[in-house]
Design an enzyme around this catalytic site. Structure first.
Site, short mmCIF file in Angstrom:
data_model
loop_
_atom_site.label_atom_id
_atom_site.label_comp_id
_atom_site.label_asym_id
_atom_site.label_seq_id
_atom_site.Cartn_x
_atom_site.Cartn_y
_atom_site.Cartn_z
N GLY B 164 0.81 -1.21 0.00
CA GLY B 164 0.00 0.00 0.00
C GLY B 164 0.84 1.25 0.00
O GLY B 164 0.41 2.32 0.45
N GLY B 165 2.08 1.15 -0.47
CA GLY B 165 2.95 2.32 -0.55
C GLY B 165 3.60 2.68 0.77
O GLY B 165 4.32 3.67 0.87
N LYS B 201 16.78 -0.96 -6.85
CA LYS B 201 17.14 0.15 -7.71
C LYS B 201 15.91 1.04 -7.85
O LYS B 201 14.80 0.54 -8.06
CB LYS B 201 17.55 -0.39 -9.09
CG LYS B 201 17.80 0.66 -10.16
CD LYS B 201 19.18 1.22 -10.02
CE LYS B 201 19.43 2.29 -11.10
NZ LYS B 201 20.48 3.20 -10.69
N ASN B 289 0.29 -8.81 -4.29
CA ASN B 289 -0.64 -8.46 -3.22
C ASN B 289 -1.73 -9.52 -3.12
O ASN B 289 -2.49 -9.75 -4.05
CB ASN B 289 -1.28 -7.09 -3.49
CG ASN B 289 -0.22 -6.00 -3.56
OD1 ASN B 289 0.75 -6.03 -2.81
ND2 ASN B 289 -0.41 -5.05 -4.45
N ARG B 291 -4.70 -9.96 -1.83
CA ARG B 291 -5.93 -9.39 -1.27
C ARG B 291 -6.74 -8.76 -2.40
O ARG B 291 -6.25 -8.65 -3.52
CB ARG B 291 -5.58 -8.29 -0.27
CG ARG B 291 -4.85 -7.11 -0.92
CD ARG B 291 -4.58 -5.98 0.04
NE ARG B 291 -4.08 -4.81 -0.67
CZ ARG B 291 -2.81 -4.50 -0.85
NH1 ARG B 291 -1.87 -5.28 -0.37
NH2 ARG B 291 -2.46 -3.43 -1.52
#
Lengths: 167, 446
Positions: B164-165, B201, B289, B291
């Site tokens: 989620g960042g 990177k 992810n 979900r």
């Protein structure tokens, strides 16, 4: 009213115009033949007296002694049934801190009931949450006022379980 | 099929799940915290149960209370939504041990998908490109420095359990690395209870492209048209669209097939998303992810499929009847995440005094807020998703502009104006943007 009235305790004049003196008293007994009242008149007189704030009436004359006294219904202020006293009495609620099933009965015996006086630390019940038993205990001495959940009922977090008032 | 499902989430995704369950004739029981007592999911679900105070750690992330709620309410499954416990393998395992179905992949698949460094090894074995990086956990600053020197700066430090960042920091040179490393570890520990980090990177101006996949227990899998999630702020998505304006059909197929190979390698089931970074025609695996994602509505509209209902059906053991050749691009869709935040992206709490939701052809709004909703500081700032769809990208953009102009939320600050600026931006309208778009627009936004 015939003469012979020698004590009346009460407030302002009654319907017959009799006024209470400062130190006058009435008693509730009637002795001797009633030359003052027949039964109908007595009943009427008693009804009349009831409508006043006269609390005692005593009459005595030639062997006739009548004492009529109103029974006090007791003082309201300061009594245990007083709403005012109830409001002053501190209460607290025990809430569930877990989700689970609430238990009040152990081995067919209730751990407590409404009206019980409990001491601080007294075990009142438990909540079973995923097999873990969360004990519910009295936080301080008091009387159980309400139990909000049935035995084996589902409870959520924050739900009221008991209300206890200080004694 | 399940009879009663515990919805272990809040806000718009809880509403979304409850709606899907209703259409499947499955009873819903929603959990809620004290702060969400008067929320829309509580009104909509068939039943509800309070699991704790406002703080998420004591309520929505409190595993014992969530499981206990499922047991006392006699639920045969739990839908975790997204965030909170959705990708916690420990939670999925406990569900299993108590005989409650977890609507998601297996514990093993969740666990593996959540370990970024290990997933990179799995992907490399499948000969799928990965972003150059340490490819293993960096236990201290020295090992991080060595990896960064090999990869060459700029680099990004990422939490292995992140998503989620969250749990990411950039370092453009060695003297920035130590501080970024320690901050990321600290944030990861707080957010995910796992301080493991690795180095990658940092690619300049890539596009963030993700592939939705669906899989049943017998290994049948399909992929859906890509989502372009490049419009981000601090690595958190702000706007998404499908299909991507710059991905060719050939590249779509390559990405889709790569996503399937990755999902098969970890025996993935139900629905999930594989994320890639794309630079011109090169793509690199980023993460998986396990979900339902926030941006799932745009795939639903583009492919005309209800992903939540599909997820529940697959979790219940139903076969995937959808074939790859049946999945098409029927339209173009855009989603704007409406957040309660000010122009400096600082969350804004308060009561919504007035709300007017847009409507009309080609507009969908997923939200749980309404008049007098209290936006609390305890949870994520996203309060609504505004989604539009049209025959093509220009039409979807046109509808989004109209919808943003109709949308009114008063009483709190929102990022509606930011979205209006994005939709008016010439580069965005031409589809020429990358993950650096909002950073480049920052001055203009302010």
């Amino acid at each position: 009213m015939k003469k012979g009235i020698n004590k009346i305790t009460g407030g302002p004049a009654d319907q017959q115009g009799n006024r209470a003196g400062k130190n006058q008293k009435c008693k509730s007994k009637v002795k001797g033949p009633s030359a003052l009242f027949d039964s109908t008149e007595l009943k009427e007189f008693l009804a009349l007296l009831n409508g006043t704030d006269v609390v005692e009436f005593e009459y005595g004359d030639k062997g006739v002694h009548i004492v009529i006294k109103k029974e006090s219904v007791g003082e309201i202020i300061g009594d245990e049934m007083s709403p005012a006293r109830d409001a002053l009495r501190k209460k607290y609620r025990i809430k569930s801190s877990v989700v689970g099933l609430f238990h009040l009965v152990e081995n067919d015996i209730p751990l407590c009931s409404v009206g019980d006086v409990v001491r601080e630390g007294r075990r009142l019940g438990w909540v079973d949450s995923m097999g873990i038993q969360k004990e519910i205990v009295a936080e301080r001495d008091g009387r159980i006022v309400s139990i909000f959940c049935n035995d084996s009922g589902v409870v959520e977090w924050g739900q009221d379980l008991f209300e206890i008032e200080d004694v | 099929m399940f009879k009663r499902v515990l919805v272990a989430n809040r806000g718009e995704i809880a509403v979304r799940i409850i709606r899907a369950l209703k259409e499947m004739s499955i009873e819903s029981v929603v959990v809620y915290s004290e702060a969400d007592r008067d929320s829309m999911p509580c009104d909509m679900a068939d039943d509800k149960i309070c699991v704790g105070p406002a703080a998420a750690a004591s309520s929505y992330m409190n595993i014992s209370q969530i499981i206990s709620a499922a047991l006392v309410k006699k639920c045969d499954a739990i839908h975790p939504g997204y965030g909170f416990l959705a990708e916690d393998p420990h939670f999925a395992e406990i569900c299993e041990s108590y005989g409650v179905n977890f609507i998601g992949p297996s514990t093993e698949a969740i666990s593996l998908a959540g370990k970024k460094a290990e997933m990179i090894e799995v992907v490399k074995k499948k000969k799928i490109p990965v972003v150059p990086g340490s490819h293993s956990v960096c236990s201290d600053v020295e090992s991080a420095k060595k990896a960064a020197a090999r990869i060459k700066y700029p680099v990004i430090i990422k939490a292995t359990a992140g998503g989620g960042g969250k749990g990411m920091r950039r370092a453009d040179k060695e003297k920035e690395l130590a501080r970024a490393f320690e901050i990321t570890r600290s944030e990861a520990e707080k957010a995910f209870s796992n301080s493991d980090v690795y180095i990658e990177k940092f690619l300049d101006s890539p596009r963030h492209i993700e592939i939705q996949i669906a899989a049943d227990r017998e290994g049948r899998m399909v992929y859906f048209p890509e989502r372009d999630c490049s419009i981000q702020r601090n690595h958190q998505k702000v706007l998404e669209e499908s299909p991507s304006p710059k991905i060719s059909k050939k590249l779509r197929r390559k990405l889709g097939e790569a996503a399937i190979r990755i999902a098969k390698a970890i025996k993935y089931t139900t629905i999930g998303t594989v994320e890639f970074l794309v630079s011109k025609n090169d793509f690199y695996f980023m993460e998986m992810n396990a979900r339902i994602q926030v941006e799932h509505p745009i795939t639903e509209l583009v492919s005309d499929i209800d992903l939540v209902k599909l997820q529940v059906a697959l979790a219940a053991g139903e076969k995937l009847s959808l074939r790859q050749d049946e999945i098409e691009v029927f339209c173009h869709s855009i989603e704007c995440r409406i957040n309660s935040e000010d122009e400096n992206f600082i969350p804004s709490a308060g009561r919504i005094s007035r709300i007017v939701l847009p409507g009309g052809s080609g507009v969908r709004v997923d939200t749980a807020v309404r008049q007098n909703s209290e936006i609390s500081p305890y949870y994520d700032s996203m309060i609504a998703k505004l989604i539009t769809y049209g025959r093509d990208r220009p039409e979807a953009i046109l509808k989004m502009k109209r919808a943003l102009n109709e949308l009114r939320i008063e009483g709190i600050r929102t990022n509606i104006d930011l979205h209006k600026k994005i939709l008016e931006n010439e580069n965005f309208c031409r589809g020429c943007y990358s993950t650096g778009f909002i950073a480049n627009m920052k001055e203009e936004v302010r």
